[in-house]
Motif scaffolding. Sequence first.
Motif, PDB file in Angstrom:
ATOM      1  N   LEU A   1     -15.591   0.154  -4.589  1.00 40.46           N
ATOM      2  CA  LEU A   1     -14.835   0.404  -5.814  1.00 40.46           C
ATOM      3  C   LEU A   1     -13.968   1.653  -5.653  1.00 40.46           C
ATOM      4  O   LEU A   1     -12.785   1.670  -6.045  1.00 40.46           O
ATOM      5  N   LEU A   2     -14.558   2.703  -5.061  1.00 44.08           N
ATOM      6  CA  LEU A   2     -13.819   3.937  -4.819  1.00 44.08           C
ATOM      7  C   LEU A   2     -12.611   3.678  -3.912  1.00 44.08           C
ATOM      8  O   LEU A   2     -11.496   4.139  -4.183  1.00 44.08           O
ATOM      9  N   ALA A   3     -12.817   2.923  -2.833  1.00 41.45           N
ATOM     10  CA  ALA A   3     -11.742   2.634  -1.877  1.00 41.45           C
ATOM     11  C   ALA A   3     -10.614   1.844  -2.531  1.00 41.45           C
ATOM     12  O   ALA A   3      -9.419   2.089  -2.274  1.00 41.45           O
ATOM     13  N   LYS A   4     -10.984   0.877  -3.383  1.00 47.50           N
ATOM     14  CA  LYS A   4      -9.951   0.086  -4.066  1.00 47.50           C
ATOM     15  C   LYS A   4      -9.067   0.963  -4.949  1.00 47.50           C
ATOM     16  O   LYS A   4      -7.850   0.788  -5.019  1.00 47.50           O
ATOM     17  N   GLN A   5      -9.710   1.914  -5.656  1.00 46.91           N
ATOM     18  CA  GLN A   5      -8.924   2.806  -6.520  1.00 46.91           C
ATOM     19  C   GLN A   5      -8.012   3.708  -5.678  1.00 46.91           C
ATOM     20  O   GLN A   5      -6.862   3.950  -6.033  1.00 46.91           O
ATOM     21  N   ILE A   6      -8.555   4.195  -4.551  1.00 46.79           N
ATOM     22  CA  ILE A   6      -7.731   5.039  -3.657  1.00 46.79           C
ATOM     23  C   ILE A   6      -6.560   4.228  -3.109  1.00 46.79           C
ATOM     24  O   ILE A   6      -5.413   4.696  -3.077  1.00 46.79           O
ATOM     25  N   PHE A   7      -6.844   2.983  -2.692  1.00 47.47           N
ATOM     26  CA  PHE A   7      -5.761   2.141  -2.162  1.00 47.47           C
ATOM     27  C   PHE A   7      -4.693   1.879  -3.217  1.00 47.47           C
ATOM     28  O   PHE A   7      -3.500   1.927  -2.936  1.00 47.47           O
ATOM     29  N   THR A   8      -5.171   1.562  -4.449  1.00 51.08           N
ATOM     30  CA  THR A   8      -4.208   1.285  -5.524  1.00 51.08           C
ATOM     31  C   THR A   8      -3.256   2.465  -5.704  1.00 51.08           C
ATOM     32  O   THR A   8      -2.037   2.289  -5.838  1.00 51.08           O
ATOM     33  N   GLN A   9      -3.828   3.670  -5.711  1.00 49.83           N
ATOM     34  CA  GLN A   9      -2.977   4.838  -5.893  1.00 49.83           C
ATOM     35  C   GLN A   9      -2.110   5.084  -4.659  1.00 49.83           C
ATOM     36  O   GLN A   9      -0.927   5.418  -4.783  1.00 49.83           O
ATOM     37  N   PHE A  10      -2.678   4.891  -3.460  1.00 52.08           N
ATOM     38  CA  PHE A  10      -1.886   5.116  -2.254  1.00 52.08           C
ATOM     39  C   PHE A  10      -0.756   4.098  -2.123  1.00 52.08           C
ATOM     40  O   PHE A  10       0.346   4.427  -1.682  1.00 52.08           O
ATOM     41  N   SER A  11      -1.011   2.837  -2.502  1.00 55.57           N
ATOM     42  CA  SER A  11       0.056   1.841  -2.432  1.00 55.57           C
ATOM     43  C   SER A  11       1.180   2.206  -3.390  1.00 55.57           C
ATOM     44  O   SER A  11       2.364   2.021  -3.091  1.00 55.57           O
ATOM     45  N   ARG A  12       0.811   2.781  -4.544  1.00 62.13           N
ATOM     46  CA  ARG A  12       1.836   3.237  -5.487  1.00 62.13           C
ATOM     47  C   ARG A  12       2.612   4.419  -4.910  1.00 62.13           C
ATOM     48  O   ARG A  12       3.832   4.496  -5.010  1.00 62.13           O
ATOM     49  N   ILE A  13       1.862   5.324  -4.265  1.00 61.19           N
ATOM     50  CA  ILE A  13       2.509   6.482  -3.645  1.00 61.19           C
ATOM     51  C   ILE A  13       3.497   6.036  -2.571  1.00 61.19           C
ATOM     52  O   ILE A  13       4.631   6.496  -2.508  1.00 61.19           O
ATOM     53  N   MET A  14       3.026   5.093  -1.722  1.00 61.57           N
ATOM     54  CA  MET A  14       3.890   4.650  -0.622  1.00 61.57           C
ATOM     55  C   MET A  14       5.076   3.856  -1.120  1.00 61.57           C
ATOM     56  O   MET A  14       6.172   3.943  -0.573  1.00 61.57           O
ATOM     57  N   MET A  15       4.888   3.079  -2.182  1.00 61.33           N
ATOM     58  CA  MET A  15       6.022   2.358  -2.747  1.00 61.33           C
ATOM     59  C   MET A  15       7.041   3.339  -3.315  1.00 61.33           C
ATOM     60  O   MET A  15       8.247   3.172  -3.156  1.00 61.33           O
ATOM     61  N   GLN A  16       6.513   4.382  -3.963  1.00 58.40           N
ATOM     62  CA  GLN A  16       7.406   5.410  -4.483  1.00 58.40           C
ATOM     63  C   GLN A  16       8.169   6.076  -3.338  1.00 58.40           C
ATOM     64  O   GLN A  16       9.377   6.292  -3.413  1.00 58.40           O
ATOM     65  N   GLY A  17       7.419   6.392  -2.257  1.00 61.00           N
ATOM     66  CA  GLY A  17       8.074   6.998  -1.098  1.00 61.00           C
ATOM     67  C   GLY A  17       9.079   6.062  -0.454  1.00 61.00           C
ATOM     68  O   GLY A  17      10.162   6.474  -0.039  1.00 61.00           O
ATOM     69  N   PHE A  18       8.699   4.773  -0.375  1.00 62.52           N
ATOM     70  CA  PHE A  18       9.604   3.790   0.223  1.00 62.52           C
ATOM     71  C   PHE A  18      10.891   3.649  -0.583  1.00 62.52           C
ATOM     72  O   PHE A  18      11.990   3.623  -0.033  1.00 62.52           O
ATOM     73  N   LEU A  19      10.759   3.571  -1.901  1.00 66.11           N
ATOM     74  CA  LEU A  19      11.940   3.448  -2.751  1.00 66.11           C
ATOM     75  C   LEU A  19      12.829   4.678  -2.642  1.00 66.11           C
ATOM     76  O   LEU A  19      14.058   4.576  -2.583  1.00 66.11           O
ATOM     77  N   THR A  20      12.200   5.854  -2.622  1.00 71.26           N
ATOM     78  CA  THR A  20      12.969   7.092  -2.452  1.00 71.26           C
ATOM     79  C   THR A  20      13.700   7.077  -1.120  1.00 71.26           C
ATOM     80  O   THR A  20      14.874   7.463  -1.023  1.00 71.26           O
ATOM     81  N   HIS A  21      12.993   6.620  -0.092  1.00 68.03           N
ATOM     82  CA  HIS A  21      13.583   6.531   1.248  1.00 68.03           C
ATOM     83  C   HIS A  21      14.791   5.585   1.255  1.00 68.03           C
ATOM     84  O   HIS A  21      15.851   5.918   1.788  1.00 68.03           O
ATOM     85  N   VAL A  22      14.637   4.422   0.653  1.00 65.46           N
ATOM     86  CA  VAL A  22      15.723   3.441   0.611  1.00 65.46           C
ATOM     87  C   VAL A  22      16.906   3.966  -0.191  1.00 65.46           C
ATOM     88  O   VAL A  22      18.071   3.830   0.211  1.00 65.46           O
ATOM     89  N   ILE A  23      16.624   4.580  -1.317  1.00 64.66           N
ATOM     90  CA  ILE A  23      17.687   5.080  -2.190  1.00 64.66           C
ATOM     91  C   ILE A  23      18.514   6.156  -1.503  1.00 64.66           C
ATOM     92  O   ILE A  23      19.722   6.250  -1.706  1.00 64.66           O
ATOM     93  N   ASN A  24      17.869   6.961  -0.658  1.00 68.97           N
ATOM     94  CA  ASN A  24      18.535   8.133  -0.079  1.00 68.97           C
ATOM     95  C   ASN A  24      18.981   7.970   1.364  1.00 68.97           C
ATOM     96  O   ASN A  24      19.628   8.874   1.898  1.00 68.97           O
ATOM     97  N   THR A  25      18.670   6.841   1.983  1.00 68.08           N
ATOM     98  CA  THR A  25      18.877   6.711   3.427  1.00 68.08           C
ATOM     99  C   THR A  25      19.833   5.584   3.777  1.00 68.08           C
ATOM    100  O   THR A  25      19.807   4.520   3.179  1.00 68.08           O
ATOM    101  N   ASP A  26      20.680   5.863   4.777  1.00 68.58           N
ATOM    102  CA  ASP A  26      21.462   4.809   5.405  1.00 68.58           C
ATOM    103  C   ASP A  26      20.534   4.115   6.392  1.00 68.58           C
ATOM    104  O   ASP A  26      20.151   4.699   7.416  1.00 68.58           O
ATOM    105  N   MET A  27      20.125   2.899   6.070  1.00 68.30           N
ATOM    106  CA  MET A  27      19.056   2.239   6.816  1.00 68.30           C
ATOM    107  C   MET A  27      19.448   1.941   8.262  1.00 68.30           C
ATOM    108  O   MET A  27      18.587   1.797   9.125  1.00 68.30           O
ATOM    109  N   ALA A  28      20.735   1.839   8.553  1.00 66.62           N
ATOM    110  CA  ALA A  28      21.160   1.517   9.919  1.00 66.62           C
ATOM    111  C   ALA A  28      21.003   2.705  10.863  1.00 66.62           C
ATOM    112  O   ALA A  28      20.786   2.522  12.063  1.00 66.62           O
TER     113      ALA A  28
END
Length: 564
Positions: free
Chosen positions: A116-143
């Motif tokens: 249960l603890l791991a699932k909650q940590i994953f849920t938050q980490f997946s949100r963190i990484m999605m936030q980081g990914f979106l920030t990365h995409v918004i600010n980066t020339d992907m090529a």
Amino acid sequence: MESQFIMNECYIQFLEKLYSPTENLKQCEQNVKDAVAILAPSVRLGKAEVVMEAPASKLRENEEHQHITLYDQGSDVGTEAYALRFALPDKGYVNIILYPAGMTSFSDQEKEIQNLLAKQIFTQFSRIMMQGFLTHVINTDMATGVANQEAFMRFVVALMKQQQLAQYHVFFFNIHNFKYVNKVFPYAEGDVVLRKYAAYVDSKTQDGKVARLGGDNFVALVRNEQVEDYIHMLQNVKILHATQDKKKEFLFSATIGVSSLDNIEAPRDVLAHASIAYQAARIRGVGTLVYYSEEIHKRLMANQTIISQFAPALAAGEFVVYYQPKVNISDRTLYGAEALVRWLHEGTLIPPMQFVPQLEREGSICKLDYYVLEQVCKFLQKRKEQGKEQICISVNFSRKHLEEDDMVERIVAIIDRYGIDHQYIEVELTESEDFQNYEIMSHIVNGLRDHGIGTSIDDFGTEFSSLNMIKKVDLNVIKIDKSFIPLEMEYPGKKKDMIMFANIISLVSQLGKKTIVEGVETEEQLAYLREVGCDIVQGYVFDKPLPQPEFEQRLEEGYSPCTA
């Protein structure tokens, strides 16, 4: 046990900390660590780690960020881990590894809680990484991996708010001859080389920002004290690239526009000044450097005015054709003429040097060339209908046409539309440094010859025209620029110039081609050209470029055998 546990006060505190509001990725990560620390003693957790697998791990470029320790009580931590693996939508994985406090392994009931603890940590980490990914995409020339234009402008705005923008210069630069990479390697490998280039340039930008604008165009904010070193760096970028089949080191220079940022009033002015300086550098030549100034700005604005006025002026018939006679040097009879364009705008006759270079760079020169050809055909059609003698007229075609696939077909179609015999049109071509593709030039010349249309190479002896051209391209006429004619006055090296000129005339003649010398202004030059065997001359010694009515009069009167 799980249903009882979720009512535990420590678990509730854990959730409150885990999901507390955050403004950035770093704070989110810290919240997870703090939350685990609250719960760890009550669930016999000695240590907790997160390991990310690609492509999730690509969001954190430093190796230390692939493996994150969330909690570690330091001592008395068991060695038998309880590991859980969670998949992300992008096919990456988050591994959560939990170690018990003490040497005893987790019981099955404890594993339920850890799950249960791991699932909650994953849920938050997946949100963190999605936030980081979106920030990365918004600010980066992907090529390329460097910032995009939007991120660059946000950086500019931030510096303006901090009143630090004046501490920087802005660069707008284009990689010189990057297309060569795609001749050495496939396009996919060219993308890799571009990414390496961007990463290298970015690594040299201290406390600044590099962004890609598209293609091989980049912009950079560089601290004032770094400007000279940055210019030198951009002119000497070495990139080594290797595949299984080949290895190559490329040396790149750049065409660069630079501007200080002392008096910037709005963020948009940063890119505007850099772009203006870059455009001026492009006009000056590949690989050059230009600093922004108000004078350069005014000049470019004038050029843009010309370009913006071109289309309506063409539709209104403001471009008029003048004709400069070509004269047989042996008997002073008219051989033909060259069609030259002038712009009659609001009662003022604008010479070609004030608009042709701008149209050449912008590309509209091609439309103008076809327009001139059509006007010449109309003129010849009118003479034909009047039963007057036809004469061969040459029309200039920019090197830009060499990029067209249907140049020959379009020329033939225009000539045929007016029922003109093909022998009365000659196409003048100009060679250039950036288009020494003799195969393409030869294909065009041969195509025109197949339709009975003669060709000439303009300005032989200047810029990039060469003996190699007349060797590889079977032209009818070679036009020699006036700068090749030895001067009348005595000067060091005159004898050498005379020998070279006489031998060029002889060589062209032996190849069965006609020679035309343009820019002839005096009788003394005329006598010299006759002596060395030149065929045809063009210049003020006979006539300046004439408007059509005066040219028609010259066709009727001819030239006196005694006077110019």
